[in-house]
Design an enzyme around this catalytic site. Structure first.
Site, PDB file in Angstrom:
ATOM      1  N   PRO A 229       1.359  -1.218   0.118  1.00  0.00           N
ATOM      2  CA  PRO A 229      -0.024  -0.147   0.276  1.00  0.00           C
ATOM      3  C   PRO A 229       1.184   1.016   0.474  1.00  0.00           C
ATOM      4  O   PRO A 229       1.866   1.602   0.918  1.00  0.00           O
ATOM      5  CB  PRO A 229      -1.023  -0.087   1.729  1.00  0.00           C
ATOM      6  CG  PRO A 229      -0.248  -0.989   2.277  1.00  0.00           C
ATOM      7  CD  PRO A 229       0.439  -1.794   1.264  1.00  0.00           C
ATOM      8  N   ASP A 403       6.141   2.682   2.537  1.00  0.00           N
ATOM      9  CA  ASP A 403       5.142   1.446   2.092  1.00  0.00           C
ATOM     10  C   ASP A 403       4.374   2.087   3.771  1.00  0.00           C
ATOM     11  O   ASP A 403       4.840   1.308   5.243  1.00  0.00           O
ATOM     12  CB  ASP A 403       5.682   0.367   1.825  1.00  0.00           C
ATOM     13  CG  ASP A 403       5.619  -1.170   3.057  1.00  0.00           C
ATOM     14  OD1 ASP A 403       3.429  -0.901   3.149  1.00  0.00           O
ATOM     15  OD2 ASP A 403       5.842  -1.991   2.894  1.00  0.00           O
ATOM     16  N   HIS A 404       2.895   2.103   3.283  1.00  0.00           N
ATOM     17  CA  HIS A 404       1.874   2.123   4.761  1.00  0.00           C
ATOM     18  C   HIS A 404       1.617   1.432   5.717  1.00  0.00           C
ATOM     19  O   HIS A 404       1.588   1.580   6.887  1.00  0.00           O
ATOM     20  CB  HIS A 404       1.016   2.686   4.099  1.00  0.00           C
ATOM     21  CG  HIS A 404       0.388   4.055   4.428  1.00  0.00           C
ATOM     22  ND1 HIS A 404       0.920   4.162   5.842  1.00  0.00           N
ATOM     23  CD2 HIS A 404      -1.261   5.281   4.700  1.00  0.00           C
ATOM     24  CE1 HIS A 404      -0.203   5.675   6.258  1.00  0.00           C
ATOM     25  NE2 HIS A 404      -1.185   5.863   5.270  1.00  0.00           N
ATOM     26  N   ARG A 405       2.255   0.262   5.393  1.00  0.00           N
ATOM     27  CA  ARG A 405       2.090  -0.791   6.275  1.00  0.00           C
ATOM     28  C   ARG A 405       3.625  -1.049   7.455  1.00  0.00           C
ATOM     29  O   ARG A 405       3.245  -1.061   9.134  1.00  0.00           O
ATOM     30  CB  ARG A 405       2.041  -2.236   6.025  1.00  0.00           C
ATOM     31  CG  ARG A 405       1.194  -2.892   4.671  1.00  0.00           C
ATOM     32  CD  ARG A 405       1.583  -4.238   3.971  1.00  0.00           C
ATOM     33  NE  ARG A 405       3.187  -3.990   3.499  1.00  0.00           N
ATOM     34  CZ  ARG A 405       3.658  -4.791   2.940  1.00  0.00           C
ATOM     35  NH1 ARG A 405       3.417  -5.860   2.364  1.00  0.00           N
ATOM     36  NH2 ARG A 405       4.917  -4.812   1.729  1.00  0.00           N
ATOM     37  N   ILE A 407       5.613   2.292   7.583  1.00  0.00           N
ATOM     38  CA  ILE A 407       5.563   3.778   8.100  1.00  0.00           C
ATOM     39  C   ILE A 407       4.990   4.333   8.228  1.00  0.00           C
ATOM     40  O   ILE A 407       3.596   4.447   6.787  1.00  0.00           O
ATOM     41  CB  ILE A 407       6.844   4.519   6.723  1.00  0.00           C
ATOM     42  CG1 ILE A 407       8.302   3.729   5.728  1.00  0.00           C
ATOM     43  CG2 ILE A 407       7.027   5.387   6.641  1.00  0.00           C
ATOM     44  CD1 ILE A 407       9.170   4.081   5.429  1.00  0.00           C
TER      45      ILE A 407
END
Length: 431
Positions: A229, A403-405, A407
């Site tokens: 994501p 990477d929103h998982r 950060i």
């Protein structure tokens, strides 16, 4: 005894390669350290060295063959006193044994299907009846008639298995399940259909077979966009102070033959910013979040076969002149396909600069398993507020893909703010 020379794994991720060129022929004598062949991996063309001494008895895989699996025999090396006839018999002798082994699983395949459990317990439980009469309340019977439901297929939850109104509501909801299940295969078929080769229209064209590098780029970037994501954060950065410092440093470095580029200074700024905001210098590894103690920057370099990312290791502690010299060497060897695996595999974050092509802004795709990549646009003269007054300044746009998982958006924003501050006040990254 003849020795099988096998397709080597020239990188940790290599599964197959192309045997680009043989540098020896059958009958040649070789010793340890001699270069036998050039092998094209997913990122570079590398040399395959001999480990043992001997004579090339047979070349099994001809040059130009692609898709050669790691560990597959590619040639036979003869020892002292051995002849070519014994070498050529060896690979062929192995084939019949492999075929003999194939029929062995056949008997198991016939026994494999276990007897299907019949759904009789459910049916018997559902049709709780006295003789042929199904037990159901009058209201349930009326609802069943109006809805066209078969009471014999409904499980009763009332006293003595009697079917009540609530059972029919469950039956209505359950009746939609088969339709949903039937739709599932159609949905599953969509990706397969999408991956089918496109029909080439009847227009004059050239078709070139994909190189190993292009195949890997396509696969990895597709996986990245499908599984990672992405969150994008963009800042505008004033470059005037950095350009001024670069000019002064280059004058001082002329005697050493070093010339700094803007990109060299941005590599340094990104590395220092990552150390200031360590929550962005991370990677996701299964159920672990790994935070790195130094910043290794993978720098995107365009080469004829595609894109490769040589790494400036420990860029946060290196001088600008060291970064410039190392980047110049890596870029030159990348274009010649001469990088070693450790020089382009790894890295804690990436930088992609398309400013030299006049691109103002873009969003780069993260290079897994890294957690972020920085996309640099062109510096250009723009109206800009300087000291509370409107002025003309050299400004560039930089976009971070995170990477929103791994950060959070707030941490990504802290990194972008740190990067902006370091570029606008470049002396701070040299301290």
């Amino acid at each position: 005894m003849p020795i099988e020379l096998k397709m080597p794994a020239l990188s940790p991720t290599m599964e197959e390669g192309t045997l680009a060129k043989w540098l020896v022929k059958e009958g040649d004598e070789v010793k340890s350290g001699d270069i036998l062949a050039e092998i094209e991996t997913d990122k570079a063309t590398m040399e395959f060295e001999a480990v043992d001494e001997g004579t090339i008895g047979q070349i099994i895989v001809s040059e130009g063959t692609d898709g050669v699996k790691v560990g597959a025999p590619i040639a036979i090396l003869l020892g002292e006193g051995e002849d070519a006839s014994s070498a050529k018999a060896a690979p062929k002798a192995a084939a019949p044994e492999a075929k003999k082994a194939e029929p062995a699983p056949a008997p198991k395949a016939e026994v494999a299907p276990a007897p299907k459990p019949e759904p009789e317990p459910e049916v018997k439980a559902a049709a709780v009846s006295s003789g042929d009469r199904v037990k159901a309340s009058p209201l349930a019977r009326r609802i069943a008639e109006q809805s066209g439901l078969d009471l014999s297929s409904v499980t009763g939850s009332g006293p003595n298995g009697r079917i009540v109104k609530a059972d029919l509501e469950g039956a209505k909801a359950g009746g939609e399940a088969p339709a949903a299940k039937a739709a599932a295969p159609a949905a599953a078929a969509t990706p397969a259909a999408a991956s089918a080769p496109a029909q080439i229209p009847d227009i004059p064209h050239d078709a070139v077979k994909l190189s190993n590098m292009r195949k890997v780029i396509a696969r990895r970037l597709t996986e990245s966009k499908q599984t990672v994501p992405h969150i994008y954060l963009t800042v505008d950065i004033r470059l005037d102070a950095l350009l001024k410092l670069r000019g002064e440093l280059n004058k001082g470095l002329e005697s050493r033959g070093v010339k700094l580029s803007v990109n060299d200074m941005l590599i340094k700024a990104q590395a220092v910013a990552l150390m200031e905001v360590p929550s962005c210098n991370v990677m996701l590894a299964g159920d672990q979040l790994v935070t790195f103690g130094r910043a290794d920057i993978s720098v995107a370099v365009s080469i004829p076969a595609g894109l490769i990312t040589p790494i400036i290791a420990g860029a946060d502690t290196k001088s600008l002149s060291a970064i410039a010299n190392e980047m110049k060497d890596l870029a030159a060897r990348a274009k010649d396909g001469k990088l070693k695996p450790e020089e382009y595999q790894g890295g804690t974050a990436s930088l992609s600069n398309m400013g030299m092509f006049g691109i103002k802004q873009f969003e780069a795709v993260i290079n897994p398993p890294q957690g972020m990549i920085l996309a640099i646009g062109a510096g250009e003269k723009r109206p800009y507020v300087v000291n509370e007054e409107l002025a003309v300044a050299t400004v560039m746009s930089a976009t971070g893909s995170f990477d929103h998982r791994a950060i959070d958006g707030a941490d990504g924003a802290k990194f972008m703010a740190a990067f902006k501050r370091l570029v606008e006040n470049p002396l701070a990254m040299l301290a």
